[in-house]
Design a protein around this motif. Sequence first.
Motif, PDB file in Angstrom:
ATOM      1  N   ARG A  15      46.462  44.583  24.776  1.00  0.00           N
ATOM      2  CA  ARG A  15      46.596  45.766  25.624  1.00  0.00           C
ATOM      3  C   ARG A  15      47.802  46.561  25.163  1.00  0.00           C
ATOM      4  NH1 ARG A  15      49.156  47.625  30.225  1.00  0.00           N
ATOM      5  NH2 ARG A  15      47.836  48.713  31.747  1.00  0.00           N
ATOM      6  N   PRO A  17      51.115  48.739  25.292  1.00  0.00           N
ATOM      7  CA  PRO A  17      52.216  48.841  26.255  1.00  0.00           C
ATOM      8  C   PRO A  17      52.063  50.098  27.109  1.00  0.00           C
ATOM      9  CG  PRO A  17      53.042  48.314  24.052  1.00  0.00           C
ATOM     10  CD  PRO A  17      51.585  48.687  23.905  1.00  0.00           C
ATOM     11  N   SER A  18      52.856  50.215  28.132  1.00  0.00           N
ATOM     12  CA  SER A  18      52.779  51.379  29.007  1.00  0.00           C
ATOM     13  C   SER A  18      53.107  52.650  28.233  1.00  0.00           C
ATOM     14  CB  SER A  18      53.763  51.231  30.173  1.00  0.00           C
ATOM     15  OG  SER A  18      55.103  51.296  29.683  1.00  0.00           O
ATOM     16  N   GLU A  19      52.674  53.782  28.802  1.00  0.00           N
ATOM     17  CA  GLU A  19      52.962  55.060  28.151  1.00  0.00           C
ATOM     18  C   GLU A  19      54.462  55.251  27.949  1.00  0.00           C
ATOM     19  OE1 GLU A  19      51.307  58.399  30.120  1.00  0.00           O
ATOM     20  OE2 GLU A  19      49.273  58.076  29.362  1.00  0.00           O
ATOM     21  N   GLY A  20      55.221  54.883  28.955  1.00  0.00           N
ATOM     22  CA  GLY A  20      56.668  55.058  28.862  1.00  0.00           C
ATOM     23  C   GLY A  20      57.252  54.258  27.701  1.00  0.00           C
ATOM     24  N   GLU A  21      56.831  53.007  27.580  1.00  0.00           N
ATOM     25  CA  GLU A  21      57.341  52.164  26.497  1.00  0.00           C
ATOM     26  C   GLU A  21      56.958  52.732  25.132  1.00  0.00           C
ATOM     27  OE1 GLU A  21      56.996  47.749  26.907  1.00  0.00           O
ATOM     28  OE2 GLU A  21      55.854  48.293  28.718  1.00  0.00           O
ATOM     29  N   ARG A  30      54.434  62.331  26.100  1.00  0.00           N
ATOM     30  CA  ARG A  30      53.231  61.721  26.661  1.00  0.00           C
ATOM     31  C   ARG A  30      51.973  62.459  26.191  1.00  0.00           C
ATOM     32  NH1 ARG A  30      53.888  58.086  31.041  1.00  0.00           N
ATOM     33  NH2 ARG A  30      56.082  57.788  31.593  1.00  0.00           N
ATOM     34  N   ARG A  34      48.909  60.597  24.291  1.00  0.00           N
ATOM     35  CA  ARG A  34      47.546  60.588  24.829  1.00  0.00           C
ATOM     36  C   ARG A  34      46.552  61.131  23.815  1.00  0.00           C
ATOM     37  NH1 ARG A  34      49.401  62.787  30.820  1.00  0.00           N
ATOM     38  NH2 ARG A  34      50.232  60.776  31.549  1.00  0.00           N
ATOM     39  N   THR A  48      39.357  52.240  25.693  1.00  0.00           N
ATOM     40  CA  THR A  48      39.988  52.591  26.958  1.00  0.00           C
ATOM     41  C   THR A  48      39.137  52.062  28.096  1.00  0.00           C
ATOM     42  OG1 THR A  48      40.956  54.587  26.004  1.00  0.00           O
ATOM     43  CG2 THR A  48      40.818  54.484  28.396  1.00  0.00           C
ATOM     44  N   GLY A  53      43.578  50.204  31.274  1.00  0.00           N
ATOM     45  CA  GLY A  53      44.424  50.645  30.177  1.00  0.00           C
ATOM     46  C   GLY A  53      43.673  50.690  28.865  1.00  0.00           C
TER      47      GLY A  53
END
Length: 227
Positions: A15, A17-21, A30, A34, A48, A53
């Motif tokens: 998976r 990592p988060s968008e922030g990471e 961002r 994306r 997706t 996620g």
Amino acid sequence: MRALIADGALRPGDRLPSEGELCETLGVSRGSLREAIRMLAALGVLETRHGSGSYVSELRAADLIGSLSLTVGLLPMAGVLELTELRRVLEPHAAALAAARIDAATLEELSGVLDEIEASDDFEDHSRLDHAFHMTISEVAGNDALTSLIDVLRSRSRAYRIPDAGDAAELKLHSDAGHRAILRGLAAADPVAASAAASAHVAQTEYWVRRYTETDIVAEGSAVEPD
């Protein structure tokens, strides 16, 4: 992101990592992230999952090669000629592999397909059945990546038709004979004969593609071979 996957930092099934990471790691916005995810998903690199996620796909060669159909389908006639030249290398190889592996049931199935092709005057039937004949041989060859690549290369030429009825009839005559020669090589378990027949068969297609490319009279929505 491609580098992270290629280097193994992200492996098949992982998976993201988060968008922030990811934005912090890659130094991007961002919006850029994306867009990258959308592009990699279209190419089959990422999956997706709603509410879960994005994940790295299995990264199967056949699946990634198959994504080439997104762009191959846009090629003009001159590009189809280049693809046909590639097919002259790949399809004989697939036929040779299939000759060593094919079984009686599949030979009978292929013979039935050819009976249907020879008995029909409908172009759409020819296209569908011819494609089934050649892709079955590729599948018997036993290499999924090879099968996927041949499928992609063949896909564009199926969008064209010879407008002249006399030329179309001549092409079908040679095509039907070529199919039977390939089948004889397969039935004899003779890789050399199957390969030679497949090479001659694609050469016929290349002849017509080259002829109509040079005269510039083939229009979109017609086909240069019955597959």
